[in-house]
Design an enzyme around this catalytic site. Structure first.
Site, PDB file in Angstrom:
ATOM      1  N   LYS A 116     -52.773 -40.622 -19.267  1.00  0.00           N
ATOM      2  CA  LYS A 116     -52.233 -39.126 -18.600  1.00  0.00           C
ATOM      3  C   LYS A 116     -52.978 -39.190 -17.369  1.00  0.00           C
ATOM      4  O   LYS A 116     -54.075 -39.755 -17.238  1.00  0.00           O
ATOM      5  CB  LYS A 116     -52.223 -38.150 -19.589  1.00  0.00           C
ATOM      6  CG  LYS A 116     -51.154 -37.076 -19.126  1.00  0.00           C
ATOM      7  CD  LYS A 116     -50.047 -37.326 -19.637  1.00  0.00           C
ATOM      8  CE  LYS A 116     -48.827 -36.454 -19.367  1.00  0.00           C
ATOM      9  NZ  LYS A 116     -47.696 -36.628 -20.033  1.00  0.00           N
ATOM     10  N   SER A 392     -38.514 -45.189 -20.251  1.00  0.00           N
ATOM     11  CA  SER A 392     -39.480 -45.780 -19.377  1.00  0.00           C
ATOM     12  C   SER A 392     -39.727 -47.273 -19.862  1.00  0.00           C
ATOM     13  O   SER A 392     -40.129 -47.900 -19.146  1.00  0.00           O
ATOM     14  CB  SER A 392     -40.717 -45.069 -19.354  1.00  0.00           C
ATOM     15  OG  SER A 392     -40.674 -43.822 -18.607  1.00  0.00           O
TER      16      SER A 392
END
Ligand code: NAD
Length: 459
Positions: A116, A392
């Site tokens: 992240k 994704s």
């Protein structure tokens, strides 16, 4: 790791330690040692990268903006996770979200690890030119650690396809002649993004609810009744009645989930409330969701927030306070706005029997326990909002093959993947005392542990 995520990983490991059929070759002290290793690996990130981006603003002031990329775990494949632009970004939050990505990918068998990123800014306070510079500087700062086979960022709160296009272009110019299409996902379709990515999370969120209540319960009704399980009772009762749905958040995730509910033919449901940062709109007969989606599209994402705007939208509704959406008399509540929405202090006011987590961590650990004890079914973030990362993955594959799928193909592949996870998890959930969240974590931790064991990492 997030207190709730960390706590659930620990309790999942404790349950697996007692289960002799899991990693049966590990016994006695060796078993204890291996589980201690597992706990350490899963509760800490592999790498924490922090940088201060030096940005020249349009007023010629030069600022240094903190930015992060946290790589939690890459056992299953390259690190993968969004980049958040928000003023509250901090190391602990980004680490928690990276850990959740590791577990989410493991649960859905997506061959990625967890990562992240974050930049500590309120993007609304920066010009387009400044945001472009921030994106370029982010890539320059972290270009050695990102890449199609290392770490693949994507959009998150405050970022979208525009930022991913800028970042991909910067990555390409830093590394000429090297593969770059798979370096970022969530790009615009013209720039190699996947059709269907924008809708993927919201569609997936509604899919998990529909699959549980329609496909699974209808097929397994007699078995569910025979289990005597509290959650099974809730599911069977709800599958036989018309359902009122409320949706908190009407952005990318919430509006698509609401549209899916509005158009769904298999489940007898109607969307009676939606909300956003300003208001809740309510109509006991059901709201005109396509008209509201159209209105927000033309009005900077906001729902009509006063009588004048409501009249302009042509939608019949009563305007309530923003928080009211959480406490309405409905069967289903889809949370698609922010974290920490249902907490210890407001959980008793929640009437819904099924809660679907479109946002990450919208229910706190304390509130989760209260709701589970009441037999409320919570379809957790790790299960419900994985549509984005699944598509994704398809985008990353398409970037490698330079072959592009049609929108129908993308949605068919998405449903197939989510259905496969749901059909593994649901029989366990209704057959044992653990919550759906706990079951998902146990499954994800098992997957990661098995591989780490096979790779000789548990010493
Ligand atoms: P978004 O910015 O498009 O929409 C957010 C919505 O929440 C808006 O309607 C906004 O008005 C509303 N909102 C903001 N503050 C609110 C408040 N205090 N009360 C009620 N509503 C409020 O964001 P999104 O992409 O739809 O994401 C929603 C959530 O889902 C976020 O937490 C995000 O991290 C999570 N999520 C998104 C994706 C994705 O693919 N977009 C994937 C996984 C998780």
């Amino acid at each position: 790791m997030a207190s709730q995520t960390g706590e659930i990983v620990q309790s999942s490991l404790a349950a697996l330690l007692e289960n002799d059929s899991f990693l049966p070759n590990l016994k006695g002290q060796t078993r204890k040692k291996a589980f201690t290793s597992l706990a350490a690996i899963l509760s800490t990130p592999n790498h924490v990268h922090k940088s201060f981006l030096r940005i020249s603003l349009e007023n010629e002031e030069v600022v240094r903006i903190p930015a992060y990329r946290i790589q939690h775990n890459n056992t299953l494949g390259p690190y993968k996770g969004g980049i958040r632009f928000h003023e509250n970004v901090n190391e602990s939050e980004v680490t928690n979200l990276a850990a959740l990505m590791t577990l989410k990918n493991a649960l859905h068998e997506v061959p990625f690890g967890g990562g992240k990123g974050g930049v500590v800014i309120n993007p609304r306070e920066y010009s387009v030119k400044e945001l472009h510079r921030i994106c370029q500087k982010y890539v320059r700062s972290f270009s050695d650690i990102i890449g199609p086979d290392k770490d693949i960022p994507a959009p998150d709160m405050g970022t979208g396809d525009r930022e991913m296009d800028w970042m991909t272009a910067e990555y390409k110019s830093i590394r000429p002649g090297q593969p770059y299409r798979g370096s970022f996902t969530g790009k615009s379709v013209v720039n190699g993004g996947s059709l269907g990515r924008r809708e993927a999370t919201g569609k997936g969120v509604y899919f998990t609810f529909r699959y549980l209540l329609h496909d699974f319960v209808k097929e397994e009704k007699s078995w569910l009744i025979s289990t005597g399980n509290n959650y099974a009772k809730t599911a069977v009762a709800l599958s036989d009645q018309p359902l009122r749905v409320a949706v908190q958040g009407f952005g990318n995730v919430g509006s698509i989930a609401a549209l899916e509910a509005y158009h769904c033919k298999q489940v007898h449901n109607k969307v009676v409330a939606v909300s956003d940062r300003n208001v809740t709109l309510y109509n006991s007969e059901g709201l005109d969701i396509p008209a509201l989606a159209d209105y927000t599209y033309h009005n900077q994402g906001d729902l009509p927030k006063n009588v004048e705007e409501l009249t302009k939208s042509g939608v019949k509704a009563t305007i309530l306070d923003r928080e009211d959406v959480l406490y309405l008399d409905v069967e289903v509540l889809i949370l698609a706005a922010l974290e920490d929405q249902i907490r210890k202090d407001n959980v008793e006011q929640v009437k819904a029997k099924i809660i679907v987590e479109g946002a990450n961590a919208p229910v706190t650990g304390d509130a989760d326990k209260v709701l589970n004890n009441k037999g409320v079914i919570i379809i957790p973030d790790i299960l419900a909002n994985a549509g984005g990362v699944i598509v994704s993955y398809f985008e990353w594959l398409q970037g490698r093959e330079t072959q592009f799928y049609s929108e129908e193909e993308v949605f068919a592949l998405l449903s197939e993947k989510m259905q496969s996870t749901m059909s593994t998890i649901l029989p366990q959930y209704f057959g044992d005392p653990y919550s759906l969240r706990q079951n998902c974590y146990i499954h994800a931790v098992m997957k990661l542990s098995n591989i780490l064991y096979r790779q000789g990492k548990l010493y």
